[in-house]
Scaffold this motif. Sequence first.
Motif, PDB file in Angstrom:
ATOM      1  N   ARG A   1       0.830  -1.200   0.000  1.00  0.00           N
ATOM      2  CA  ARG A   1       0.000   0.000   0.000  1.00  0.00           C
ATOM      3  C   ARG A   1       0.867   1.254   0.000  1.00  0.00           C
ATOM      4  NH1 ARG A   1      -2.968  -2.437   4.207  1.00  0.00           N
ATOM      5  NH2 ARG A   1      -2.204  -0.848   5.662  1.00  0.00           N
ATOM      6  N   ALA A   2       1.988   1.189   0.690  1.00  0.00           N
ATOM      7  CA  ALA A   2       2.847   2.360   0.793  1.00  0.00           C
ATOM      8  C   ALA A   2       3.738   2.545  -0.416  1.00  0.00           C
ATOM      9  CB  ALA A   2       3.717   2.242   2.051  1.00  0.00           C
ATOM     10  N   GLY A   3       3.726   1.596  -1.329  1.00  0.00           N
ATOM     11  CA  GLY A   3       4.577   1.714  -2.497  1.00  0.00           C
ATOM     12  C   GLY A   3       6.019   1.351  -2.229  1.00  0.00           C
ATOM     13  N   ILE A   4       6.314   0.791  -1.042  1.00  0.00           N
ATOM     14  CA  ILE A   4       7.683   0.452  -0.693  1.00  0.00           C
ATOM     15  C   ILE A   4       8.131  -0.799  -1.433  1.00  0.00           C
ATOM     16  CG2 ILE A   4       9.200  -0.234   1.208  1.00  0.00           C
ATOM     17  CD1 ILE A   4       7.370   1.458   3.029  1.00  0.00           C
ATOM     18  N   VAL A   5       7.236  -1.761  -1.588  1.00  0.00           N
ATOM     19  CA  VAL A   5       7.541  -2.971  -2.339  1.00  0.00           C
ATOM     20  C   VAL A   5       6.474  -3.151  -3.404  1.00  0.00           C
ATOM     21  CG1 VAL A   5       8.716  -4.104  -0.422  1.00  0.00           C
ATOM     22  CG2 VAL A   5       6.260  -4.416  -0.702  1.00  0.00           C
ATOM     23  N   PRO A   6       6.807  -3.794  -4.515  1.00  0.00           N
ATOM     24  CA  PRO A   6       5.806  -4.002  -5.564  1.00  0.00           C
ATOM     25  C   PRO A   6       4.798  -5.063  -5.153  1.00  0.00           C
ATOM     26  CG  PRO A   6       7.842  -5.133  -6.114  1.00  0.00           C
ATOM     27  CD  PRO A   6       8.130  -4.324  -4.876  1.00  0.00           C
ATOM     28  N   ALA A   7       3.664  -5.066  -5.834  1.00  0.00           N
ATOM     29  CA  ALA A   7       2.639  -6.067  -5.544  1.00  0.00           C
ATOM     30  C   ALA A   7       3.148  -7.469  -5.847  1.00  0.00           C
ATOM     31  CB  ALA A   7       1.383  -5.767  -6.352  1.00  0.00           C
ATOM     32  N   PHE A   8       4.060  -7.581  -6.836  1.00  0.00           N
ATOM     33  CA  PHE A   8       4.628  -8.891  -7.195  1.00  0.00           C
ATOM     34  C   PHE A   8       6.080  -8.662  -7.588  1.00  0.00           C
ATOM     35  CE2 PHE A   8       5.723 -12.494  -9.783  1.00  0.00           C
ATOM     36  CZ  PHE A   8       5.049 -13.551  -9.189  1.00  0.00           C
ATOM     37  N   SER A   9       6.976  -9.461  -7.043  1.00  0.00           N
ATOM     38  CA  SER A   9       8.395  -9.320  -7.345  1.00  0.00           C
ATOM     39  C   SER A   9       8.985 -10.684  -7.669  1.00  0.00           C
ATOM     40  CB  SER A   9       9.147  -8.702  -6.163  1.00  0.00           C
ATOM     41  OG  SER A   9       9.324  -9.658  -5.131  1.00  0.00           O
ATOM     42  N   ILE A  10      10.266 -10.692  -7.965  1.00  0.00           N
ATOM     43  CA  ILE A  10      10.947 -11.945  -8.306  1.00  0.00           C
ATOM     44  C   ILE A  10      10.875 -12.956  -7.180  1.00  0.00           C
ATOM     45  CG2 ILE A  10      13.211 -11.111  -7.515  1.00  0.00           C
ATOM     46  CD1 ILE A  10      12.524 -13.312 -10.637  1.00  0.00           C
ATOM     47  N   TRP A  11      10.797 -12.465  -5.919  1.00  0.00           N
ATOM     48  CA  TRP A  11      10.738 -13.393  -4.783  1.00  0.00           C
ATOM     49  C   TRP A  11       9.404 -14.115  -4.709  1.00  0.00           C
ATOM     50  CZ3 TRP A  11      15.480 -13.787  -4.230  1.00  0.00           C
ATOM     51  CH2 TRP A  11      16.347 -12.710  -4.061  1.00  0.00           C
ATOM     52  N   ASP A  12       8.403 -13.624  -5.429  1.00  0.00           N
ATOM     53  CA  ASP A  12       7.091 -14.272  -5.432  1.00  0.00           C
ATOM     54  C   ASP A  12       6.979 -15.368  -6.486  1.00  0.00           C
ATOM     55  OD1 ASP A  12       5.907 -12.596  -3.388  1.00  0.00           O
ATOM     56  OD2 ASP A  12       5.944 -10.985  -4.880  1.00  0.00           O
ATOM     57  N   VAL A  13       7.976 -15.483  -7.360  1.00  0.00           N
ATOM     58  CA  VAL A  13       7.950 -16.532  -8.382  1.00  0.00           C
ATOM     59  C   VAL A  13       8.167 -17.883  -7.713  1.00  0.00           C
ATOM     60  CG1 VAL A  13       9.082 -17.430 -10.445  1.00  0.00           C
ATOM     61  CG2 VAL A  13       8.787 -14.965 -10.161  1.00  0.00           C
ATOM     62  N   LYS A  14       7.274 -18.825  -7.959  1.00  0.00           N
ATOM     63  CA  LYS A  14       7.345 -20.147  -7.326  1.00  0.00           C
ATOM     64  C   LYS A  14       7.949 -21.151  -8.299  1.00  0.00           C
ATOM     65  CE  LYS A  14       3.566 -19.595  -4.033  1.00  0.00           C
ATOM     66  NZ  LYS A  14       3.494 -18.129  -4.169  1.00  0.00           N
ATOM     67  N   LEU A  15       9.081 -21.718  -7.901  1.00  0.00           N
ATOM     68  CA  LEU A  15       9.690 -22.764  -8.718  1.00  0.00           C
ATOM     69  C   LEU A  15       8.809 -24.001  -8.661  1.00  0.00           C
ATOM     70  CD1 LEU A  15      12.008 -20.737  -8.430  1.00  0.00           C
ATOM     71  CD2 LEU A  15      13.580 -22.658  -8.230  1.00  0.00           C
ATOM     72  N   GLY A  16       8.633 -24.650  -9.815  1.00  0.00           N
ATOM     73  CA  GLY A  16       7.781 -25.818  -9.908  1.00  0.00           C
ATOM     74  C   GLY A  16       6.353 -25.490 -10.290  1.00  0.00           C
ATOM     75  N   ALA A  17       6.024 -24.208 -10.398  1.00  0.00           N
ATOM     76  CA  ALA A  17       4.681 -23.779 -10.788  1.00  0.00           C
ATOM     77  C   ALA A  17       4.680 -23.302 -12.237  1.00  0.00           C
ATOM     78  CB  ALA A  17       4.188 -22.663  -9.872  1.00  0.00           C
ATOM     79  N   PRO A  18       3.544 -23.335 -12.910  1.00  0.00           N
ATOM     80  CA  PRO A  18       3.492 -22.826 -14.290  1.00  0.00           C
ATOM     81  C   PRO A  18       3.851 -21.349 -14.345  1.00  0.00           C
ATOM     82  CG  PRO A  18       1.525 -24.112 -13.769  1.00  0.00           C
ATOM     83  CD  PRO A  18       2.250 -23.898 -12.473  1.00  0.00           C
ATOM     84  N   VAL A  19       4.565 -20.960 -15.387  1.00  0.00           N
ATOM     85  CA  VAL A  19       4.932 -19.556 -15.525  1.00  0.00           C
ATOM     86  C   VAL A  19       3.695 -18.683 -15.681  1.00  0.00           C
ATOM     87  CG1 VAL A  19       5.197 -19.635 -18.046  1.00  0.00           C
ATOM     88  CG2 VAL A  19       6.513 -17.979 -16.696  1.00  0.00           C
TER      89      VAL A  19
END
Length: 257
Positions: free
Chosen positions: A34-52
């Motif tokens: 909400r504060a704009g400090i971090v994005p809603a989705f980043s590279i750390w949210d990518v799950k290995l083993g899941a469909p792209v």
Amino acid sequence: MMANRRIWLAAMLVAGVFSTPAPAQFKPDAEDVRAGIVPAFSIWDVKLGAPVTDIPEMEVVDISCGTDGGPPSLPLKSFAEFGKCQPEPSGLREVYFANDDELDYIAKALDSEYRVQQGGTTIYAHPIVQSALVDEQGVVRGIRIVTDDRAALRDRRLAVTLAKNLKGRYKAWQPSCEDIPPAPGENPVGKEFTHEICTGVDPEGNQRLRMEATFLRKKGQEALNRDTQQVNRGYFESRTRLEVVETPYEPASPDAR
């Protein structure tokens, strides 16, 4: 939805009320988002083993084929078009995406006081190029993070220090690090020379990482201009590169490609 989001973001910037609850589609449960400090989705949210295709396309921008951690190349309409990207020697395809920097553009357009929010695609305040590594079935098997050489001079100079943050993040993997001696033509920047390669395995033994950090001058990157005797600003390499992949894949070594 995107139009409504722009209106909401602009209203928040004008009013200066980033602490106010956001509409549900903007993930109001995440204070930093909400504060704009971090994005809603980043590279750390990518799950290995899941469909792209599980990566939410409404929360990222500039989906493209990657160039081994460099600038994006062929634009893609969606992650479902990953097959248009050429496979690397491992068989994986690099699919680039950027964080949604719409907040940055609105802040700039409004000449907002919230310049602290402007960061583009970054981790630990370092500008990066990020991508997912995808197999032929469209499953994410790895991630790649490389500091962005197109960044401002100060940010580029500090790129090597991102490695310290990543060592902390992956401390449980007990990475083993090796100092690489200067190759022919390589020299320190002042008195500093860094070329370090770290490798590690996650506690479950399912993922492997390779991280390389460099701060040096390569052949031809001389500190002084021989004709003018002026300092050559920016004539150095400062970079951190991280790759994390699922077994049996191995992190790529750029020198071996």
